[in-house]
Design a protein around this motif. Sequence first.
Motif, mmCIF file in Angstrom:
data_model
loop_
_atom_site.group_PDB
_atom_site.id
_atom_site.type_symbol
_atom_site.label_atom_id
_atom_site.label_comp_id
_atom_site.label_asym_id
_atom_site.label_seq_id
_atom_site.Cartn_x
_atom_site.Cartn_y
_atom_site.Cartn_z
ATOM 1 N N ARG A 49 0.816 -1.214 0.000
ATOM 2 C CA ARG A 49 0.000 0.000 0.000
ATOM 3 C C ARG A 49 0.848 1.262 0.000
ATOM 4 O O ARG A 49 0.477 2.260 -0.631
ATOM 5 N N GLU A 50 1.979 1.247 0.683
ATOM 6 C CA GLU A 50 2.822 2.445 0.717
ATOM 7 C C GLU A 50 3.320 2.797 -0.681
ATOM 8 O O GLU A 50 3.445 3.970 -1.027
ATOM 9 N N LEU A 51 3.600 1.773 -1.487
ATOM 10 C CA LEU A 51 3.971 2.022 -2.882
ATOM 11 C C LEU A 51 2.793 2.630 -3.631
ATOM 12 O O LEU A 51 2.968 3.520 -4.465
ATOM 13 N N TRP A 52 1.600 2.158 -3.315
ATOM 14 C CA TRP A 52 0.402 2.721 -3.949
ATOM 15 C C TRP A 52 0.252 4.200 -3.603
ATOM 16 O O TRP A 52 -0.175 4.994 -4.430
ATOM 17 N N HIS A 53 0.607 4.583 -2.374
ATOM 18 C CA HIS A 53 0.558 5.993 -1.994
ATOM 19 C C HIS A 53 1.537 6.816 -2.834
ATOM 20 O O HIS A 53 1.250 7.958 -3.203
ATOM 21 N N ILE A 54 2.698 6.236 -3.118
ATOM 22 C CA ILE A 54 3.662 6.913 -3.985
ATOM 23 C C ILE A 54 3.067 7.118 -5.368
ATOM 24 O O ILE A 54 3.147 8.207 -5.957
ATOM 25 N N LEU A 55 2.434 6.072 -5.883
ATOM 26 C CA LEU A 55 1.868 6.153 -7.223
ATOM 27 C C LEU A 55 0.631 7.034 -7.266
ATOM 28 O O LEU A 55 0.244 7.513 -8.336
ATOM 29 N N ASP A 56 0.009 7.250 -6.108
ATOM 30 C CA ASP A 56 -1.135 8.168 -6.038
ATOM 31 C C ASP A 56 -0.690 9.629 -6.056
ATOM 32 O O ASP A 56 -1.506 10.529 -6.288
ATOM 33 N N ASN A 57 0.590 9.875 -5.780
ATOM 34 C CA ASN A 57 1.117 11.238 -5.714
ATOM 35 C C ASN A 57 2.377 11.370 -6.573
ATOM 36 O O ASN A 57 3.432 11.791 -6.083
ATOM 37 N N PRO A 58 2.284 11.029 -7.860
ATOM 38 C CA PRO A 58 3.500 11.002 -8.689
ATOM 39 C C PRO A 58 4.157 12.370 -8.843
ATOM 40 O O PRO A 58 5.383 12.463 -8.856
ATOM 41 N N GLN A 59 3.351 13.437 -8.925
ATOM 42 C CA GLN A 59 3.932 14.760 -9.141
ATOM 43 C C GLN A 59 4.799 15.190 -7.960
ATOM 44 O O GLN A 59 5.841 15.830 -8.140
ATOM 45 N N PHE A 60 4.377 14.829 -6.739
ATOM 46 C CA PHE A 60 5.157 15.174 -5.552
ATOM 47 C C PHE A 60 6.531 14.524 -5.617
ATOM 48 O O PHE A 60 7.558 15.159 -5.361
ATOM 49 N N TYR A 61 6.565 13.235 -5.974
ATOM 50 C CA TYR A 61 7.838 12.521 -6.003
ATOM 51 C C TYR A 61 8.636 12.813 -7.263
ATOM 52 O O TYR A 61 9.866 12.667 -7.268
ATOM 53 N N LEU A 62 7.955 13.258 -8.331
ATOM 54 C CA LEU A 62 8.699 13.671 -9.515
ATOM 55 C C LEU A 62 9.569 14.889 -9.216
ATOM 56 O O LEU A 62 10.639 15.060 -9.794
ATOM 57 N N HIS A 63 9.111 15.723 -8.278
ATOM 58 C CA HIS A 63 9.878 16.907 -7.888
ATOM 59 C C HIS A 63 10.861 16.612 -6.755
ATOM 60 O O HIS A 63 11.756 17.401 -6.491
ATOM 61 N N GLN A 64 10.662 15.476 -6.063
ATOM 62 C CA GLN A 64 11.568 15.097 -4.968
ATOM 63 C C GLN A 64 11.916 13.611 -5.074
ATOM 64 O O GLN A 64 11.625 12.836 -4.168
ATOM 65 N N PRO A 65 12.530 13.191 -6.173
ATOM 66 C CA PRO A 65 12.812 11.762 -6.380
ATOM 67 C C PRO A 65 13.771 11.178 -5.353
ATOM 68 O O PRO A 65 13.782 9.970 -5.153
ATOM 69 N N SER A 66 14.572 12.021 -4.701
ATOM 70 C CA SER A 66 15.529 11.502 -3.722
ATOM 71 C C SER A 66 14.824 10.830 -2.546
ATOM 72 O O SER A 66 15.420 9.989 -1.858
ATOM 73 N N LEU A 67 13.543 11.167 -2.299
ATOM 74 C CA LEU A 67 12.801 10.570 -1.194
ATOM 75 C C LEU A 67 12.575 9.078 -1.395
ATOM 76 O O LEU A 67 12.389 8.337 -0.426
ATOM 77 N N ILE A 68 12.597 8.622 -2.644
ATOM 78 C CA ILE A 68 12.340 7.209 -2.918
ATOM 79 C C ILE A 68 13.488 6.555 -3.672
ATOM 80 O O ILE A 68 13.336 5.487 -4.253
#
Length: 285
Positions: A49-68
């Motif tokens: 599910r935590e991976l699903w949360h990442i995929l639910d918020n792709p724009q956030f992680y696209l700007h901060q890829p170092s978090l993942i």
Amino acid sequence: MTAALVSDFSITLNQRRWACVLDPTLALSHYGLPLVKQLGELMELWIVRELWHILDNPQFYLHQPSLISSVQMPITLPSYGNSSQHVVQTLKEWERLRTSTDRNSWNIHFLADVIGESCVPTGIDADIIWRWESLAQSLDTRLDQQVSKLDILTLAFRDLAALAAARPACILTHRVNEEAPALCKTLQQWGIACQPIEPTNAIADIEREQFRNLLVHAGLSKFLWAGLNLAVLHLVVPAAATLSTTFAQDWSDEYSFSEIDESTVDQGLSTNLWQGAQGFWYSIT
């Protein structure tokens, strides 16, 4: 007469599909989507599910890829450069998949807050969510003892271990530079010993050959030749097999997760579920 009866008698055995949870670092690698699309046709493949949360918020992680991208990925292809770049590319591919196709065609299973919002195999017990949440909350007590600050991948590893124990299922992970899987190193920090199985182990040989056959039939052999070093991890969690479902049968969708968590604490379920847990892993290649 007897011979005639015997000649008309036959037995058909249907082999059960392997249940397997995908390491989130694999899902976020160059190999994530091919593994999901192709291997998911032959296996009961899960993501956490935590991976699903990442995929639910792709724009956030696209700007901060170092978090993942703090955990080393399987291998970095020259065309992608550093790990942050290939995580960005992978997230964009996942986003295109989600916006252009029906989730029922993705060949993956996952758990949401309630069974109705989850994607699970036909006939699975509805109390799997309660078992998984209980196991995840129990692991939190071990995470709290760590000095390092929790990050998104740490939470994903927690969910991964809890789901593998609750289903139960094996874990498809990977190795880098012939070291133990990063997931095993994390579990060791949580007090869950993970030991490699000797290459000559007869049972591991049987499993390894079956997994190789699945990879061949799924058309994924080329990734092994390209350097992907896959490994299978089995978790033995004694409490998971006997986890009481009394509360699980009583709670309904009207309960919030915090209320469920408080009830598990009242029943004494949240602190000792991982006592005696251990892991065993072997490399597929």
